[in-house]
Write a protein that holds these residues in place. Sequence first.
Motif, mmCIF file in Angstrom:
data_model
loop_
_atom_site.group_PDB
_atom_site.id
_atom_site.type_symbol
_atom_site.label_atom_id
_atom_site.label_comp_id
_atom_site.label_asym_id
_atom_site.label_seq_id
_atom_site.Cartn_x
_atom_site.Cartn_y
_atom_site.Cartn_z
ATOM 1 N N GLU A 108 0.411 43.882 -24.231
ATOM 2 C CA GLU A 108 -0.587 44.730 -24.217
ATOM 3 C C GLU A 108 -1.997 44.242 -24.952
ATOM 4 N N GLY B 161 -0.735 39.613 -11.113
ATOM 5 C CA GLY B 161 -0.028 40.780 -10.475
ATOM 6 C C GLY B 161 0.730 41.390 -11.238
ATOM 7 N N THR B 162 1.679 40.776 -11.849
ATOM 8 C CA THR B 162 2.524 41.463 -12.928
ATOM 9 C C THR B 162 2.068 41.821 -14.073
ATOM 10 N N CYS B 163 0.956 41.126 -14.578
ATOM 11 C CA CYS B 163 0.301 41.655 -15.717
ATOM 12 C C CYS B 163 -0.730 42.781 -15.330
ATOM 13 N N ALA B 164 -0.617 43.468 -14.270
ATOM 14 C CA ALA B 164 -1.540 44.363 -13.738
ATOM 15 C C ALA B 164 -2.975 44.125 -13.659
ATOM 16 N N TYR B 165 -3.307 43.228 -13.543
ATOM 17 C CA TYR B 165 -4.691 42.715 -13.031
ATOM 18 C C TYR B 165 -5.037 42.947 -11.646
ATOM 19 N N ASP B 166 -6.190 43.480 -11.399
ATOM 20 C CA ASP B 166 -6.792 43.902 -9.815
ATOM 21 C C ASP B 166 -7.566 42.245 -9.767
#
Length: 321
Positions: free
Chosen positions: A110, A138-143
């Motif tokens: 986070e 992608g795993t880290c939720a970046y677009d």
Amino acid sequence: MRHRIAEFYSGIGGMHYAWLEAGLSGEVVASFDINTFANEVNRFNFADATIHHRSIESQSLKFYQKLNADVYLMSPPCQPYTRIGLQRGSDDIRAKSFLYLLDVIFKLGEHRPRYLLIENVVGFENSDTHARTLECLGTCAYDIEEFIINPNQLGVPNSRSRYYLLPLGQTPAESSSETHTCPAPQTLEQYLGPTLTDQALLTDYRVPTDLLSKRLKVMDVVHFDSTGSCCFTKGYSHYAEGTGSILHMGYKPLGDQSPALNVTYDYRYFTEYEIAQLMGFPLTKFRFPDTITRKQRYRLLGNSLNVTVVAHLLRHLIGDS
């Protein structure tokens, strides 16, 4: 919001200058590079910069946690991905530090940076390192949004196509075919000004006659009114072909006559400051220390990035947030 920026592979400060040109609020809290000459130039222009002259992977995860940067700007080594190289990708030792950074970003959880900008050569997008980058981010939720941009799309009379990766929610308006209007192309004369016809520069930067006699046909010749020039690489002035344009110090002839077939014309190399200006470095703020030789300056510029393009992307990545 006042951002904390970490500038990786900082070189001569291209990302730092791009941040300033973008007009964003924030402070470059750390710069990282192992090139002694690049760090000397960077420190000469940014006296208060915190420059880490050690490998990125030698710093612990705890170090990056304490750094607490919310913006990571990076231009990793391009040699593993260049079309003229071996294209070993992640197996190339020079990719090690970038892969380590991806692991750091993943482990920061986070506390990972809110914004990323990655610049590299065209070809990176076809590498296994690219695939690993997309998987990690992608795993880290970046677009993720990806672009290949050439400065001449922004009106700059120089070609330097590069790959860019940004974590954006949507494509910037400027890249939309519905809303985007390309700036009018500028000429070299408009861009570089009176230095073009400086006779002292002609004497100091003249292309040797023997080289012209042997290699002129493979050299890219541009004129005062040209709206483009070739990408300047670290081998500029050392190799004749494919390292950047030379300037014809006369008027462009009419018809099919070409000065590239007549060595009686005067030709000179672009100066290091002319190249810097084409790459977006502000000459009111950017200088080389006298200790850096011309050859070293060309090499450092060849390894750098286009400030104008990166600033353009930063404004749409971060805006007024």
